[in-house]
Design a protein around this motif. Sequence first.
Motif, mmCIF file in Angstrom:
data_model
loop_
_atom_site.group_PDB
_atom_site.id
_atom_site.type_symbol
_atom_site.label_atom_id
_atom_site.label_comp_id
_atom_site.label_asym_id
_atom_site.label_seq_id
_atom_site.Cartn_x
_atom_site.Cartn_y
_atom_site.Cartn_z
ATOM 1 N N GLU A 196 31.831 39.961 7.817
ATOM 2 C CA GLU A 196 32.469 41.027 8.578
ATOM 3 C C GLU A 196 32.781 42.256 7.736
ATOM 4 O O GLU A 196 32.792 43.366 8.234
ATOM 5 C CB GLU A 196 33.757 40.522 9.236
ATOM 6 N N GLN A 197 33.109 42.036 6.464
ATOM 7 C CA GLN A 197 33.647 43.155 5.692
ATOM 8 C C GLN A 197 32.812 43.589 4.489
ATOM 9 O O GLN A 197 33.066 44.640 3.932
ATOM 10 C CB GLN A 197 35.065 42.820 5.195
ATOM 11 N N GLU A 198 31.861 42.780 4.087
ATOM 12 C CA GLU A 198 31.102 43.135 2.887
ATOM 13 C C GLU A 198 29.713 43.605 3.278
ATOM 14 O O GLU A 198 29.186 43.245 4.330
ATOM 15 C CB GLU A 198 30.973 41.912 1.956
ATOM 16 N N GLU A 199 29.150 44.446 2.426
ATOM 17 C CA GLU A 199 27.762 44.853 2.598
ATOM 18 C C GLU A 199 26.985 44.428 1.373
ATOM 19 O O GLU A 199 27.426 44.657 0.241
ATOM 20 C CB GLU A 199 27.666 46.372 2.768
ATOM 21 N N PHE A 200 25.878 43.797 1.564
ATOM 22 C CA PHE A 200 25.058 43.401 0.420
ATOM 23 C C PHE A 200 23.641 43.172 0.918
ATOM 24 O O PHE A 200 23.410 42.978 2.113
ATOM 25 C CB PHE A 200 25.613 42.137 -0.238
ATOM 26 N N PRO A 201 22.659 43.223 0.016
ATOM 27 C CA PRO A 201 21.285 43.003 0.438
ATOM 28 C C PRO A 201 21.096 41.587 0.975
ATOM 29 O O PRO A 201 21.808 40.668 0.572
ATOM 30 C CB PRO A 201 20.464 43.235 -0.836
ATOM 31 N N LEU A 202 20.181 41.426 1.892
ATOM 32 C CA LEU A 202 19.853 40.129 2.493
ATOM 33 C C LEU A 202 20.990 39.572 3.343
ATOM 34 O O LEU A 202 21.096 38.371 3.548
ATOM 35 C CB LEU A 202 19.467 39.093 1.419
ATOM 36 N N LYS A 203 21.859 40.470 3.816
ATOM 37 C CA LYS A 203 22.969 39.985 4.639
ATOM 38 C C LYS A 203 22.457 39.383 5.945
ATOM 39 O O LYS A 203 22.918 38.323 6.376
ATOM 40 C CB LYS A 203 23.909 41.158 4.940
ATOM 41 N N GLY A 204 21.480 40.047 6.575
ATOM 42 C CA GLY A 204 20.939 39.560 7.850
ATOM 43 C C GLY A 204 20.365 38.155 7.761
ATOM 44 O O GLY A 204 20.769 37.262 8.516
ATOM 45 N N PRO A 205 19.423 37.944 6.814
ATOM 46 C CA PRO A 205 18.865 36.594 6.680
ATOM 47 C C PRO A 205 19.930 35.540 6.372
ATOM 48 O O PRO A 205 19.883 34.435 6.900
ATOM 49 C CB PRO A 205 17.892 36.727 5.503
ATOM 50 N N LEU A 206 20.909 35.900 5.518
ATOM 51 C CA LEU A 206 21.955 34.936 5.176
ATOM 52 C C LEU A 206 22.790 34.583 6.406
ATOM 53 O O LEU A 206 23.184 33.437 6.599
ATOM 54 C CB LEU A 206 22.853 35.502 4.073
ATOM 55 N N TYR A 207 23.012 35.589 7.280
ATOM 56 C CA TYR A 207 23.774 35.328 8.501
ATOM 57 C C TYR A 207 23.018 34.356 9.404
ATOM 58 O O TYR A 207 23.596 33.414 9.945
ATOM 59 C CB TYR A 207 24.033 36.650 9.242
ATOM 60 N N LEU A 208 21.719 34.584 9.520
ATOM 61 C CA LEU A 208 20.912 33.666 10.331
ATOM 62 C C LEU A 208 20.950 32.257 9.755
ATOM 63 O O LEU A 208 21.045 31.272 10.481
ATOM 64 C CB LEU A 208 19.462 34.156 10.396
ATOM 65 N N LEU A 209 20.883 32.172 8.427
ATOM 66 C CA LEU A 209 20.932 30.868 7.763
ATOM 67 C C LEU A 209 22.266 30.191 8.038
ATOM 68 O O LEU A 209 22.338 28.974 8.255
ATOM 69 C CB LEU A 209 20.743 31.065 6.263
ATOM 70 N N MET A 210 23.344 31.001 8.072
ATOM 71 C CA MET A 210 24.662 30.441 8.351
ATOM 72 C C MET A 210 24.703 29.847 9.759
ATOM 73 O O MET A 210 25.406 28.863 10.017
ATOM 74 C CB MET A 210 25.696 31.553 8.174
ATOM 75 N N LEU A 211 23.925 30.460 10.687
ATOM 76 C CA LEU A 211 23.902 29.951 12.060
ATOM 77 C C LEU A 211 23.009 28.723 12.212
ATOM 78 O O LEU A 211 23.098 28.008 13.208
ATOM 79 C CB LEU A 211 23.406 31.035 13.016
#
Lengths: 284, 284
Positions: free
Chosen positions: A102-117
Amino acid sequence: MIRSLPSSRTYSWVYCSFIILYFLFLFAPLAVTCVLAFNNSDFPSLPWNGFTLDWFLSPGPDRVGIFHDQQNLRSIWVSFQTAFWVAISSVVVGTCAAFLFEQEEFPLKGPLYLLMLAPLVIPGVILGISILLAANTAGMFFEDRLGVDISFLRPSFWLVVLGQFSFITTFVTLVVAARLRKFDPALEEAAMNLGANRLQVIRHITIPFLRSAILGAGSVAFLMSFENFNTTLFLVGSQPTLPVNLYLQVRDGSTPVINSISLLLILGTSLLALVNLLGSPKET
Amino acid sequence: MTRSRFGLFFFLAPVVLWLGLLIILPHLDLLVMSLRGENEYGEMGWTFRNYLNFFHEPIYWLTFVRTALYSVITTVLTFVLAMPVAFYIVKVARPRTQRFYLVLLLLPFWVSELVRVYGWMILLRESGVINFFLMKIGLTTRPVEMLYNDASMIMGLVYTSMLFMVVPLVSAVESLDDSLIEAAHDLGAGKLTIWWTIVIPHCKAGITSGAIVVFMLCLGNYLTPNLMGGKNSLWFTEQIYNQFIASFNWNQGSAFGFLLLALSSVIIWLGLKVSGQKLGEVAS
């Protein structure tokens, strides 16, 4: 049709009966389980032979009530411990994940979010066997290369905790992240302007704001862990959790003591669920 | 506002550890395991034989197809049952009773799946409660075995996964504006037309997310098919369990696990594609 529109009498009547039947369908198995826990019979079935508390209190040897049933009591205790550790660890990591996404920006955030799901769409059985395999591989590696035997990498209490933690954390993350999204960043900025650093802000402002969500997520995690079967089945060692223990008993023929355990479970979880449902703010 | 690097790593580290060690590595291990096997000399090597076995042995792929098909049927049935209930609670029931209904709807699902399946077993089996009453009122003279067939198994699956359909549907119906239905009614649309052209299209997103979760849960369910399905209704997760625990053939079991994972991923991906949604939107 809807409240503001008139409907014919037959239509309303049919619709109402459907809803009543649905709730009957929903509660029939639970009600019957509870009632038969008090039946004075050696089998969990009708006819009704009178009221008894034997399946709770009887010390044996013919009938062993739940409060004297060592094997079942032990599995309940194991489940409690498992659920406790799973709830604590998944809340800690899940909250970190919520802040991260929610609060941090970093590279590969999108893929990591999908992985979290991903744990949402991985069947529990698969999660169980893959963690069993990985733990086994890791255990063999440590034994071959370093000559140390790490016992928790074999099916055991801690492996169950890890297995449940791996997917329950996702649910905690989603709940906490949903709450964090409603947080007003101006509060944080104000605190920072007044000289607080990031950790102080999180500790004194953000965490109190999230407290109800964290508590709710924690109790959900506790319940999910307490009743999990599919993942646990593959990771359980010599200390079965309650669902696994009950499964073995149900499969091999059951006595009303299972009804009495079920009744206690229903009471306990309903209480926890009610507190959670009524305590949570309406919009979440 | 500047964010410190420290904060990022503080949150990132546990999340990466969790996802890396408990999600990615185990599934890579699962893939590797499934591609290894003994050759004629008893040496371990890379092979596709575990997958070829699956296609050569009809019982394996027939179970696989059966599991997929029955999961689809369960998903459809769950939707058909849940949709009117969700609509009733949100749009038809009096506003003051709504919250009560919702709590009632959720409560049974906080109780362990095992207890719920056990309740159905007590109701349905030969010496069960339903048979007792059927004989009492003289509908049958001999008890009928209602458990251990495909119909009861599907009913059990519908029952255990109902929650995951009802909840997204309730929130989908909640966002539907009453005036749309009123307008359609004023213009002379019948109930079926209203359902088909307004309610269902509006709830599309909720339907998809519910369907995906229900489908995935059915596919990966072990408990319900095992206890309610009987000897002839083999479920694919039972095949996996047998390979792992009974035959101790971990390589074959891994291949099965990976096939199940692939199946659920492909179907979920298809479902998202067809309804034009993303996993991230469905989950939150």
